[in-house]
Design a protein around this motif. Structure first.
Motif, mmCIF file in Angstrom:
data_model
loop_
_atom_site.group_PDB
_atom_site.id
_atom_site.type_symbol
_atom_site.label_atom_id
_atom_site.label_comp_id
_atom_site.label_asym_id
_atom_site.label_seq_id
_atom_site.Cartn_x
_atom_site.Cartn_y
_atom_site.Cartn_z
ATOM 1 N N GLY A 52 -120.831 10.402 6.607
ATOM 2 C CA GLY A 52 -121.326 9.085 6.835
ATOM 3 C C GLY A 52 -121.652 9.053 8.365
ATOM 4 N N GLY A 53 -121.285 10.349 9.261
ATOM 5 C CA GLY A 53 -121.544 9.818 10.447
ATOM 6 C C GLY A 53 -120.444 9.411 11.601
ATOM 7 N N ALA A 54 -119.377 9.258 10.761
ATOM 8 C CA ALA A 54 -118.430 8.435 11.429
ATOM 9 C C ALA A 54 -117.339 9.645 12.202
ATOM 10 N N TYR A 55 -117.843 10.166 13.203
ATOM 11 C CA TYR A 55 -117.393 11.245 13.612
ATOM 12 C C TYR A 55 -116.527 10.820 14.728
ATOM 13 N N THR A 56 -115.120 11.578 14.868
ATOM 14 C CA THR A 56 -114.347 11.508 15.947
ATOM 15 C C THR A 56 -113.884 12.877 16.582
ATOM 16 N N ARG B 162 -128.311 -2.807 11.437
ATOM 17 C CA ARG B 162 -128.071 -1.561 12.112
ATOM 18 C C ARG B 162 -126.910 -1.704 12.782
ATOM 19 N N ASP C 94 -128.362 7.409 9.397
ATOM 20 C CA ASP C 94 -128.765 6.666 8.515
ATOM 21 C C ASP C 94 -130.043 7.580 7.364
ATOM 22 N N VAL D 263 -111.558 14.591 17.707
ATOM 23 C CA VAL D 263 -110.611 15.566 17.053
ATOM 24 C C VAL D 263 -110.618 15.874 15.715
ATOM 25 N N GLY D 264 -111.474 15.087 14.976
ATOM 26 C CA GLY D 264 -111.795 15.591 13.569
ATOM 27 C C GLY D 264 -112.261 17.006 13.312
ATOM 28 N N GLU E 267 -110.121 7.194 11.493
ATOM 29 C CA GLU E 267 -109.952 8.583 11.346
ATOM 30 C C GLU E 267 -109.217 9.149 12.530
ATOM 31 N N ALA E 268 -109.713 8.948 13.682
ATOM 32 C CA ALA E 268 -109.213 9.449 14.951
ATOM 33 C C ALA E 268 -107.473 9.016 14.806
ATOM 34 N N LYS F 252 -101.070 14.692 14.154
ATOM 35 C CA LYS F 252 -100.919 15.806 15.091
ATOM 36 C C LYS F 252 -99.430 15.141 15.651
ATOM 37 N N MET G 220 -140.652 0.711 20.936
ATOM 38 C CA MET G 220 -139.269 0.739 20.142
ATOM 39 C C MET G 220 -138.236 0.206 20.916
ATOM 40 N N ARG H 183 -119.345 2.570 11.276
ATOM 41 C CA ARG H 183 -119.052 3.674 11.577
ATOM 42 C C ARG H 183 -118.038 4.167 12.722
ATOM 43 N N ASP I 250 -128.646 6.313 15.367
ATOM 44 C CA ASP I 250 -128.426 5.578 14.334
ATOM 45 C C ASP I 250 -129.712 6.188 13.155
ATOM 46 N N LEU J 45 -105.980 11.155 12.216
ATOM 47 C CA LEU J 45 -105.617 12.477 12.880
ATOM 48 C C LEU J 45 -104.256 12.450 14.215
ATOM 49 N N TYR K 152 -115.437 18.655 10.539
ATOM 50 C CA TYR K 152 -116.407 18.356 9.742
ATOM 51 C C TYR K 152 -117.295 19.577 9.249
ATOM 52 N N ARG L 140 -114.730 3.263 11.318
ATOM 53 C CA ARG L 140 -114.160 4.452 10.578
ATOM 54 C C ARG L 140 -113.628 5.697 11.341
ATOM 55 N N ALA L 141 -114.674 5.823 12.593
ATOM 56 C CA ALA L 141 -114.369 6.983 13.380
ATOM 57 C C ALA L 141 -112.818 6.812 13.934
ATOM 58 N N ARG M 268 -123.873 -1.523 10.822
ATOM 59 C CA ARG M 268 -123.616 -0.157 10.243
ATOM 60 C C ARG M 268 -122.954 0.791 11.406
ATOM 61 N N ARG M 269 -123.472 0.319 12.661
ATOM 62 C CA ARG M 269 -122.818 1.208 13.862
ATOM 63 C C ARG M 269 -121.587 0.792 13.732
#
Lengths: 451, 180
Positions: free
Chosen positions: B34-38, A10, B27, B40-41, A24-25, A32, A1, A17, B23, A28, B43, A20-21, A13-14
């Motif tokens: 949507g899994g877009a973690y940070t 893939r 998915d 300092v956030g 978002e950071a 702060k 795999m 993500r 992933d 924030l 959830y 976006r993260a 999408r990564r």
């Protein structure tokens, strides 16, 4: 795999993500940061406000302190004035009754005059206590260093006390251990402690005895430790009463005030004096059995005997020489009392109403000037300084007449050139001794007594 | 739940399994974020449950074992990220006994919104420590992993006993005893 090639979808999408993260950071983080900034601003404002408040409070406190100081000063001045105002008429009452008692009078009037005299004296002691205590509260107690013979003084005090309390069915006993010939310390304050404790003991003892004892222990060099005890067979005290003993304005219980009188200041004053002398007072008591006060003090002993100028307690034999006395006093009652007393003792008196008049009247012939402190035109201190500058063949002895014999008054008097003090009210006996000290034969008399 | 838990969980999956599996977990799960973690956030905590369930399905490892393993992994990360909490700490029980009164207090200062589990600590002597875990998130397994790794970290001979005090797993007692 894990060997398969990366799938672009893939990865896309990564990436999405991760992007976006990140956004978002960042959001924030911005949030702060803003929060921190605002918190910081608030803290700054808060700090400024606190500083402002501190400044304001400090100003208020300073103002309050100023007011308190001024109030204390006004109180002191008021006390000094009242002291003078109260004592002047009181001195008249005491002095005149003393003069009257020297007249040929029927027994009934003699008794009445004795009552007037005794009550005036009591009132004066009360006022002295109150003023004394206020003075002690206001500033540190100043002690004098005077040479004195403990044996002579204690005998004299005990005699004086015995005479005052001759009508009481209580035996007075004096026990003196081995004492140095002469001590150096504040004789007047020591006397105050002794009289306070004796008066107290007497007040609460109906029968039996009041015993005064004094012992002395050397501490090396010239320092000595004095232990003074006053033991009575009086009503005694409970442990609770004992606790409040040395607090000012407190008596063993409120009813005592009415039954036994007094200001309740005597012990508080005595304690402060003892503490100023490097000692303390403690007390043992059993209800219905009696009380013992024990005073521990530090003093110095005089190594070599020097002749003292002021004599107490023993008769001086040099009387009989007529002296020229100049009384400088603005109060007419006092003038009369002092003049009459002096004349009765066989001396010649001239009166000046104030300092300026005294400067005109003083001469080579004047043996002694009795000088009041506070007078119109020119006060006693100024007048003394001027007399000392006069070109006289013979300088007179100048004795201050003080209503309030506080230490600073005495210091000023000495600096101005005064030789002695007489406290008002003037007592015949004290006046006689002071005049005796001015007598040309006095030194001869002193020396003969020393032998 | 603080983002650090999610970020670290996915890191662990990437390290222990593969980035692709991480992933796939995202998915295949319907996650509100949507899994877009940070780190300092903040959830929804159900997302971690979803992710762990997905990992369990993918890997065939039971959920409790996965969560314990994550706890052990997380302890190591905490040690790297927040060394100040370990300063002046001499041993494992010392460290764990400070969780409630020192560490959680500091965490609250940093993240006022953080919802932390509560521990009742009983530390009668240097050889015994009882920690009772309370949390409506039922993550006693995570706590167990953290405690277990803490013992390993300090290299001490300590036995850990676990007792669930209710059926849901909201209250769990951990008893640590130093081997004689």
């Amino acid at each position: 795999m894990s060997e398969s090639p990366p799938d672009p979808a893939r990865l896309q999408r990564r990436l999405d993500r991760v992007t976006r993260a990140r956004k978002e950071a960042e959001r924030l983080l911005e949030e702060k940061s803003l929060e921190l900034y605002e918190a910081n601003q608030q803290l700054q404002a808060h700090s400024d406000d606190l500083e402002h408040q501190v400044r304001l409070r400090t100003q208020e406190l300073e103002a309050a302190l100023d007011q308190a100081k001024q109030a204390a000063k006004a109180k002191s001045e008021f006390l000094a004035v009242m002291s003078h105002e109260i004592r002047t008429p009181l001195n008249a009452v005491i002095g005149l009754s003393e003069l009257l008692s020297m007249e040929e009078l029927p027994e009934s009037q003699r008794e009445q005059i004795a009552v007037i005299h005794k009550n005036g004296q009591g009132l004066l002691e009360l006022i002295n206590d109150i003023l004394d205590f206020s003075k002690m509260e206001a500033r540190r107690l100043q002690l004098e260093e005077i040479e004195f013979s403990p044996v002579l003084e204690f005998k004299s005090w005990m005699n004086g006390f015995e005479v005052q309390h001759a009508d009481r069915p209580v035996r007075l006993v004096l026990e003196l251990g081995a004492l140095p010939a002469r001590l150096l310390g504040d004789r007047g304050r020591l006397r105050q402690i002794v009289f306070n404790l004796l008066s107290n003991a007497m007040k609460f003892t109906e029968q039996g005895e009041v015993r005064l004892s004094l012992t002395c222990r050397s501490l090396g060099d010239d320092r000595v430790h004095l232990t003074l005890k006053v033991r009575d067979t009086g009503i005694g005290m409970s442990a609770q009463q004992k606790e409040r003993l040395f607090q000012p304005f407190t008596q063993a219980d409120a009813s005592i005030n009415r039954r036994y009188g007094g200001t309740g200041l005597g012990l508080a004053i005595s304690m402060r004096i003892a503490q100023a002398m490097g000692g303390e007072i403690h007390c043992e008591s059993a209800e219905g059995v009696g009380t013992e006060f024990c005073v521990e003090l530090r003093m110095r002993k005089v190594q070599e005997r020097k002749p003292s100028l002021v004599s107490m307690g023993e008769e001086c034999r040099c009387g009989g020489t007529a002296l020229n006395i100049l009384v400088v006093e603005d109060n007419q009652v006092n003038q009369m009392i002092i003049s009459r007393m002096s004349e009765k003792l066989g001396h010649k008196v001239e009166v000046a109403n104030h300092g300026r008049e005294a400067l005109e009247k003083v001469s080579d012939q004047t043996d002694i000037v009795l000088m009041d402190f506070i007078m119109p035109e020119m006060d006693g201190l100024e007048c003394t300084r001027r007399i000392r500058k006069l070109d006289l063949e013979r300088q007179p002895r100048i004795v201050a007449l003080t209503a309030n014999a506080f230490q600073e008054d005495k210091d000023h008097a000495r600096e101005a050139g005064m030789d002695g003090f007489l406290s008002k009210p003037i007592h015949v006996e004290a006046l006689r001794k002071e005049l005796c000290a001015s007598c040309p034969y006095h030194q001869v008399c002193e020396d003969s007594r020393a032998e | 739940m603080k983002g650090i838990v999610f970020v670290e969980f996915l890191e662990m999956v990437e390290q222990q399994f593969s980035a692709d599996l991480a992933d796939d977990l995202i998915d295949n799960s319907d996650l509100p974020s949507g899994g877009a973690y940070t780190a300092v956030g903040t959830y929804d905590h159900t997302e971690i449950v979803t992710l762990v369930l997905a990992l369990s399905q993918e890997s065939g490892i039971p959920v409790p074992d996965l969560i314990k393993a994550f706890g052990e992994y997380l302890f190591g990360r905490f040690f790297e990220l927040y060394p100040s909490f370990f300063e002046g700490v001499s041993d494992c029980m010392d460290f764990l006994s400070r969780i409630e009164d020192v560490i959680h207090v500091e965490v609250k200062k940093l993240y006022p919104s953080a919802q932390l589990p509560k521990f009742d600590i009983d530390y009668p002597d240097r050889d015994h420590l009882v920690m009772v875990y309370h949390s409506d998130r039922h993550l006693g397994d995570l706590a167990e992993g953290l405690i277990q790794q803490s013992i390993k970290h300090f290299k001490e001979q300590i036995t850990l006993e676990r007792e669930n005090l209710d059926e849901e797993g909201a209250t769990v007692r951990f008893t640590l005893t130093r081997a004689a």
